[in-house]
Scaffold this motif. Structure first.
Motif, PDB file in Angstrom:
ATOM      1  N   GLY A  39      40.072  -5.781 -57.030  1.00 10.24           N
ATOM      2  CA  GLY A  39      40.168  -6.960 -56.146  1.00 10.24           C
ATOM      3  C   GLY A  39      40.655  -6.675 -54.743  1.00 10.24           C
ATOM      4  N   GLY A  40      40.728  -5.435 -54.328  1.00 10.87           N
ATOM      5  CA  GLY A  40      41.140  -5.129 -52.948  1.00 10.87           C
ATOM      6  C   GLY A  40      42.648  -4.959 -52.810  1.00 10.87           C
ATOM      7  N   SER A  41      43.101  -4.901 -51.543  1.00 12.36           N
ATOM      8  CA  SER A  41      44.514  -4.565 -51.299  1.00 12.36           C
ATOM      9  C   SER A  41      45.377  -5.817 -51.165  1.00 12.36           C
ATOM     10  CB  SER A  41      44.615  -3.691 -50.048  1.00 12.36           C
ATOM     11  OG  SER A  41      44.081  -4.382 -48.950  1.00 12.36           O
ATOM     12  N   PHE A  42      46.693  -5.575 -51.143  1.00  8.51           N
ATOM     13  CA  PHE A  42      47.692  -6.663 -51.135  1.00  8.51           C
ATOM     14  C   PHE A  42      48.501  -6.641 -49.837  1.00  8.51           C
ATOM     15  CE2 PHE A  42      46.612  -5.937 -55.490  1.00  8.51           C
ATOM     16  CZ  PHE A  42      46.627  -7.200 -56.059  1.00  8.51           C
ATOM     17  N   ASP A  43      49.113  -7.774 -49.515  1.00  8.01           N
ATOM     18  CA  ASP A  43      49.991  -7.845 -48.342  1.00  8.01           C
ATOM     19  C   ASP A  43      51.392  -7.338 -48.677  1.00  8.01           C
ATOM     20  OD1 ASP A  43      48.112  -9.203 -46.540  1.00  8.01           O
ATOM     21  OD2 ASP A  43      48.231 -10.772 -48.048  1.00  8.01           O
ATOM     22  N   VAL A  44      51.857  -7.677 -49.894  1.00  4.78           N
ATOM     23  CA  VAL A  44      53.177  -7.208 -50.346  1.00  4.78           C
ATOM     24  C   VAL A  44      53.036  -6.719 -51.784  1.00  4.78           C
ATOM     25  CG1 VAL A  44      55.602  -7.816 -50.761  1.00  4.78           C
ATOM     26  CG2 VAL A  44      54.367  -8.923 -48.898  1.00  4.78           C
ATOM     27  N   LYS A  78      60.698   1.930 -63.712  1.00  4.55           N
ATOM     28  CA  LYS A  78      61.855   2.832 -63.617  1.00  4.55           C
ATOM     29  C   LYS A  78      61.576   3.858 -62.524  1.00  4.55           C
ATOM     30  CE  LYS A  78      64.245   1.581 -67.343  1.00  4.55           C
ATOM     31  NZ  LYS A  78      65.621   1.515 -67.641  1.00  4.55           N
ATOM     32  N   ALA A  79      62.628   4.354 -61.909  1.00  2.00           N
ATOM     33  CA  ALA A  79      62.452   5.323 -60.819  1.00  2.00           C
ATOM     34  C   ALA A  79      61.652   6.542 -61.277  1.00  2.00           C
ATOM     35  CB  ALA A  79      63.814   5.751 -60.280  1.00  2.00           C
ATOM     36  N   THR A  80      61.756   6.862 -62.558  1.00  2.00           N
ATOM     37  CA  THR A  80      61.050   8.031 -63.097  1.00  2.00           C
ATOM     38  C   THR A  80      59.528   7.842 -63.068  1.00  2.00           C
ATOM     39  OG1 THR A  80      61.491   7.027 -65.236  1.00  2.00           O
ATOM     40  CG2 THR A  80      62.882   8.870 -64.604  1.00  2.00           C
ATOM     41  N   ALA A  81      59.058   6.601 -62.934  1.00  3.45           N
ATOM     42  CA  ALA A  81      57.608   6.345 -62.914  1.00  3.45           C
ATOM     43  C   ALA A  81      57.065   6.212 -61.491  1.00  3.45           C
ATOM     44  CB  ALA A  81      57.292   5.071 -63.713  1.00  3.45           C
ATOM     45  N   LEU A  82      57.947   6.310 -60.482  1.00  9.34           N
ATOM     46  CA  LEU A  82      57.511   6.011 -59.114  1.00  9.34           C
ATOM     47  C   LEU A  82      56.523   7.030 -58.550  1.00  9.34           C
ATOM     48  CD1 LEU A  82      60.763   4.754 -57.366  1.00  9.34           C
ATOM     49  CD2 LEU A  82      58.701   3.441 -57.889  1.00  9.34           C
ATOM     50  N   ARG A  83      56.762   8.299 -58.841  1.00  9.37           N
ATOM     51  CA  ARG A  83      55.866   9.308 -58.292  1.00  9.37           C
ATOM     52  C   ARG A  83      54.431   9.056 -58.779  1.00  9.37           C
ATOM     53  NH1 ARG A  83      56.672  14.885 -56.601  1.00  9.37           N
ATOM     54  NH2 ARG A  83      58.763  14.930 -57.452  1.00  9.37           N
ATOM     55  N   GLY A  84      54.297   8.769 -60.069  1.00  9.03           N
ATOM     56  CA  GLY A  84      52.977   8.483 -60.646  1.00  9.03           C
ATOM     57  C   GLY A  84      52.332   7.267 -59.997  1.00  9.03           C
ATOM     58  N   ILE A  85      53.129   6.213 -59.780  1.00  8.51           N
ATOM     59  CA  ILE A  85      52.593   4.995 -59.144  1.00  8.51           C
ATOM     60  C   ILE A  85      52.085   5.341 -57.739  1.00  8.51           C
ATOM     61  CG2 ILE A  85      53.211   2.710 -58.216  1.00  8.51           C
ATOM     62  CD1 ILE A  85      53.400   2.582 -61.194  1.00  8.51           C
ATOM     63  N   SER A  86      52.893   6.114 -57.001  1.00  7.81           N
ATOM     64  CA  SER A  86      52.536   6.410 -55.600  1.00  7.81           C
ATOM     65  C   SER A  86      51.218   7.181 -55.519  1.00  7.81           C
ATOM     66  CB  SER A  86      53.656   7.221 -54.928  1.00  7.81           C
ATOM     67  OG  SER A  86      53.686   8.539 -55.445  1.00  7.81           O
ATOM     68  N   GLN A  87      50.871   7.884 -56.604  1.00  4.80           N
ATOM     69  CA  GLN A  87      49.634   8.682 -56.579  1.00  4.80           C
ATOM     70  C   GLN A  87      48.416   7.891 -57.061  1.00  4.80           C
ATOM     71  OE1 GLN A  87      51.096  11.843 -59.046  1.00  4.80           O
ATOM     72  NE2 GLN A  87      52.030  12.942 -57.329  1.00  4.80           N
ATOM     73  N   THR A  88      48.667   6.717 -57.646  1.00  2.00           N
ATOM     74  CA  THR A  88      47.533   6.004 -58.268  1.00  2.00           C
ATOM     75  C   THR A  88      47.334   4.585 -57.730  1.00  2.00           C
ATOM     76  OG1 THR A  88      49.049   5.401 -60.041  1.00  2.00           O
ATOM     77  CG2 THR A  88      47.568   7.234 -60.485  1.00  2.00           C
ATOM     78  N   PHE A  89      48.128   4.175 -56.752  1.00  3.02           N
ATOM     79  CA  PHE A  89      47.980   2.768 -56.332  1.00  3.02           C
ATOM     80  C   PHE A  89      47.337   2.598 -54.948  1.00  3.02           C
ATOM     81  CE2 PHE A  89      51.910   1.140 -53.807  1.00  3.02           C
ATOM     82  CZ  PHE A  89      51.968   2.311 -53.055  1.00  3.02           C
ATOM     83  N   HIS A  90      46.647   3.647 -54.481  1.00  6.69           N
ATOM     84  CA  HIS A  90      46.103   3.593 -53.114  1.00  6.69           C
ATOM     85  C   HIS A  90      45.117   2.447 -52.908  1.00  6.69           C
ATOM     86  CE1 HIS A  90      48.213   7.130 -51.927  1.00  6.69           C
ATOM     87  NE2 HIS A  90      47.825   7.726 -53.030  1.00  6.69           N
ATOM     88  N   HIS A  91      44.398   2.073 -53.964  1.00  9.29           N
ATOM     89  CA  HIS A  91      43.412   0.985 -53.806  1.00  9.29           C
ATOM     90  C   HIS A  91      44.100  -0.387 -53.710  1.00  9.29           C
ATOM     91  CE1 HIS A  91      44.332   1.404 -58.033  1.00  9.29           C
ATOM     92  NE2 HIS A  91      43.682   0.311 -58.348  1.00  9.29           N
ATOM     93  N   LEU A  92      45.413  -0.435 -53.909  1.00 10.10           N
ATOM     94  CA  LEU A  92      46.131  -1.714 -53.825  1.00 10.10           C
ATOM     95  C   LEU A  92      46.761  -1.926 -52.447  1.00 10.10           C
ATOM     96  CD1 LEU A  92      48.128  -1.812 -57.201  1.00 10.10           C
ATOM     97  CD2 LEU A  92      45.743  -2.362 -56.775  1.00 10.10           C
ATOM     98  N   ILE A  93      46.739  -0.890 -51.607  1.00  5.90           N
ATOM     99  CA  ILE A  93      47.466  -1.011 -50.328  1.00  5.90           C
ATOM    100  C   ILE A  93      46.549  -0.723 -49.130  1.00  5.90           C
ATOM    101  CG2 ILE A  93      49.743  -0.489 -51.269  1.00  5.90           C
ATOM    102  CD1 ILE A  93      49.379   2.396 -50.250  1.00  5.90           C
ATOM    103  N   ASN A  94      46.963  -1.239 -47.963  1.00  3.51           N
ATOM    104  CA  ASN A  94      46.329  -0.881 -46.689  1.00  3.51           C
ATOM    105  C   ASN A  94      47.460  -0.562 -45.699  1.00  3.51           C
ATOM    106  OD1 ASN A  94      47.238  -3.358 -45.351  1.00  3.51           O
ATOM    107  ND2 ASN A  94      45.713  -4.407 -46.611  1.00  3.51           N
ATOM    108  N   GLU A  95      47.134  -0.348 -44.428  1.00  3.85           N
ATOM    109  CA  GLU A  95      48.184   0.086 -43.470  1.00  3.85           C
ATOM    110  C   GLU A  95      49.263  -0.976 -43.268  1.00  3.85           C
ATOM    111  OE1 GLU A  95      44.665   0.092 -41.438  1.00  3.85           O
ATOM    112  OE2 GLU A  95      44.618   1.037 -43.404  1.00  3.85           O
TER     113      GLU A  95
END
Ligand code: NDP
Length: 290
Positions: free
Chosen positions: A60-65, A71-88
């Motif tokens: 469905g495209g990217s989000f504003d927020v 958990k902090a232990t899952a953050l690195r994985g999220i940062s590598q897989t959520f690019h389609h949810l964000i824009n600049e």
């Protein structure tokens, strides 16, 4: 405005429920697709039929927020897989305890989380509070959201900005350093502060932690140790901590972002108590397949 909440656990479910009251498009993401979640508060259970989907299936495209409440232990994985949810322009609010994960993200907005709860199987128990504290900088999408939350008559979620954010964030880190260490390693709840030996040990951990935080300039007042000890002694004796619950559930802890984060920054300081704490927390999860 489009908003995403990633991680619908103790913290994320409360954020998600409150955001769903706004007239925005709010999408919830979990590890597995689900048809809703249940929150129990003051003995009453309410089910919320909001669909939870997975990030990889979302088109469905990217989000504003984006609120990230894993958990902090899952953050690195999220940062590598959520690019389609964000824009600049997307604001990514990190709702985790600890520090040292910000560099996984391009323009993160770390939050100090005042939402107390616990996830047990598929049920979330919300004990108290629904506040996120962030640094006082201009973030247009978040500012719009804050205005919308303030205007809504029913939502309990508050996003507050603080000019004193750095000190408050370090104090939260130190609070977690003291109580998480002794409850996780003793596998016991806050009642352990009734033991003078535990109080003395915790005070020593805090003193080392404050010395590390203040090693370049004073960020936290040394008197904070007394305040933290008074806070611990006022806790309900049956109250655990996130690290205590992690150890009891035999899962990975966030120690790398709390105890180890500080320990890695100790420089020439002598920290005999923290040395032992970090060694034992590292040993706890050694070769356990987490
Ligand atoms: P929970 O374990 O309750 O919730 C985390 C959620 O994230 C779970 O539902 C988990 O799913 C989900 N998740 C994990 N990996 C992914 C992924 N890759 N994609 C989507 N969802 C994922 O943790 P908390 O809410 O308790 O804690 C979140 C953060 O908030 C932590 O840093 C914690 O220290 C901090 N915090 C917690 C407080 C509390 O009282 N609970 C208080 C203050 C701060 P699954 O269940 O399937 O693993």
């Amino acid at each position: 405005m489009k908003i995403a909440v990633i991680g619908i656990g103790a913290v994320g479910s409360v954020i998600a429920r409150e955001l769903k009251m706004l007239d925005y498009d709010t999408v919830l993401f979990g590890r597995q697709p689900k048809s809703g979640f249940t929150i129990s508060e003051a003995g009453e259970e309410h089910s919320y039929p909001y669909r939870i989907e997975t990030m990889d299936a979302y088109q469905g495209g990217s989000f504003d927020v984006v609120f990230v409440a894993v958990k902090a232990t899952a953050l690195r994985g999220i940062s590598q897989t959520f690019h389609h949810l964000i824009n600049e322009e997307t604001e990514v609010i990190l709702c985790e305890n600890g520090m040292g994960y910000e560099h996984y993200f391009d323009r993160p907005v770390p939050a100090v989380v005042y939402i107390s709860g616990q996830k047990k199987n598929d049920r979330i128990e919300h004990f108290q509070d629904a506040t996120l504290l962030i640094e006082d900088t201009s973030r247009p999408n978040i500012d719009r959201l804050i205005t919308a939350l303030d205007k809504h008559p029913e939502t309990q979620l508050e996003i507050k900005k603080s000019e004193d954010f750095e000190r408050i964030r370090y104090e939260k880190l130190l609070i977690n350093l003291g109580i998480n260490s002794v409850t996780a390693l003793s596998k016991n709840t806050s009642k352990i502060f009734e033991l003078e030996s535990v109080a003395q040990l915790t005070r020593a951990i805090l003193e080392e932690g404050v010395a590390i935080v203040n090693s370049e300039r004073e960020i936290v007042s040394p008197e904070f140790v007394d305040r933290a000890m008074a806070i611990y002694k006022n806790y309900n004796p049956e109250m655990g901590t996130s690290m205590y619950y992690d150890v009891m559930a035999d899962v990975k802890t966030e120690y790398a972002y709390i105890q180890k984060h500080l320990h890695d920054r100790k420089g020439p300081l002598e920290t005999p108590v923290l040395d032992v704490i970090v060694t034992l927390l590292e040993a706890y999860q050694y070769k356990r397949g987490y």
